[in-house]
Motif scaffolding. Sequence first.
Motif, PDB file in Angstrom:
ATOM      1  N   UNK A  80      -8.956  -3.418  -4.181  1.00 51.08           N
ATOM      2  CA  UNK A  80      -7.510  -3.456  -4.371  1.00 51.08           C
ATOM      3  C   UNK A  80      -7.237  -4.628  -5.309  1.00 51.08           C
ATOM      4  N   UNK A  81      -6.816  -4.347  -6.537  1.00 52.13           N
ATOM      5  CA  UNK A  81      -6.680  -5.427  -7.521  1.00 52.13           C
ATOM      6  C   UNK A  81      -5.853  -6.596  -6.970  1.00 52.13           C
ATOM      7  N   UNK A  82      -6.418  -7.794  -7.059  1.00 53.29           N
ATOM      8  CA  UNK A  82      -5.723  -8.989  -6.592  1.00 53.29           C
ATOM      9  C   UNK A  82      -6.048  -9.352  -5.151  1.00 53.29           C
ATOM     10  N   UNK A 117       0.848  -1.202   0.000  1.00 49.42           N
ATOM     11  CA  UNK A 117       0.000   0.000   0.000  1.00 49.42           C
ATOM     12  C   UNK A 117       0.880   1.248   0.000  1.00 49.42           C
ATOM     13  N   UNK A 118       1.876   1.266   0.883  1.00 50.47           N
ATOM     14  CA  UNK A 118       2.755   2.447   0.968  1.00 50.47           C
ATOM     15  C   UNK A 118       3.500   2.669  -0.358  1.00 50.47           C
ATOM     16  N   UNK A 130      -6.805   2.300   5.134  1.00 50.74           N
ATOM     17  CA  UNK A 130      -6.804   1.658   3.816  1.00 50.74           C
ATOM     18  C   UNK A 130      -7.048   0.158   3.944  1.00 50.74           C
ATOM     19  N   UNK A 131      -6.332  -0.491   4.882  1.00 49.03           N
ATOM     20  CA  UNK A 131      -6.500  -1.941   5.088  1.00 49.03           C
ATOM     21  C   UNK A 131      -7.940  -2.266   5.486  1.00 49.03           C
TER      22      UNK A 131
END
Length: 228
Positions: free
Chosen positions: A220-222, A132-133, A209-210
């Motif tokens: 979140x793709x994947x 993410x970062x 975000x998580x």
Amino acid sequence: MIGTDPTLGVSDSHEAKLYVLTGPAGAYFPTGFKPISLLADSKFVRAFPGGVGSFKMGCNYAPTISIGKIATSLGCQQVLWLYDTDEKITEVGTMNIFIYWRNEQGEEELITPPLSDGLILPGVTRNSLIDIAKSWNEFKITERYPTMEELRCGIKEKRVLQVFGAGTACVVSPVDRILYKNQKTKEYEEFLIPTMESKPDIMQRLYDTIVDIQYGKIEWPGWTRTVA
Ligand SMILES: *Cc1c(COP(=O)(O)O)cnc(C)c1O
């Protein structure tokens, strides 16, 4: 997973039972983040090269229980695991550790220990936070061991912005204080970390975000897929 062969002795097993326990996890921080304090004493070691520290095996955790009690008796909630004479910072309690600081070159950097030598549990949360970062592309992300001396120096120079643990149950766990046993002087030193006051609040943003991904609020793709 436990061996179930009807024998008594130390040997490999031919039969085993794998138990999977599932349960709902309540909100870990129902009233907002609660920062924790850590005991850092390099006399205590969690994992060794050639050992099994990078696997989630019960034998890694039993020896930490009594050390956790020592931490509690000194007013700390968790242990900051150091390794070797240069006091590399490895993990915190049963979490991976992240430090967000301005490094000695003046760059904003998120740093976490590497997975290359078998000392570190390769946490899913650790990996997710790094991904993410990286996607933000706003600061440097480095996988290497910070030492206690580097952290202490960074705190003195007010370059350390946030320190937090990362694991499935809590996602992130802020650290606001470290009680450090100086092995040379044998004295305890106290370091305060402004994790809850620092801006930008990278830890909160990673957490949001998580959790948004977990609740399907963002894709979140994947990582996200429809199961029913
Ligand atoms: C479980 C654990 C972690 C975190 O792993 P996650 O997959 O993110 O839950 C980190 N360090 C240790 C020592 C652990 O036991």
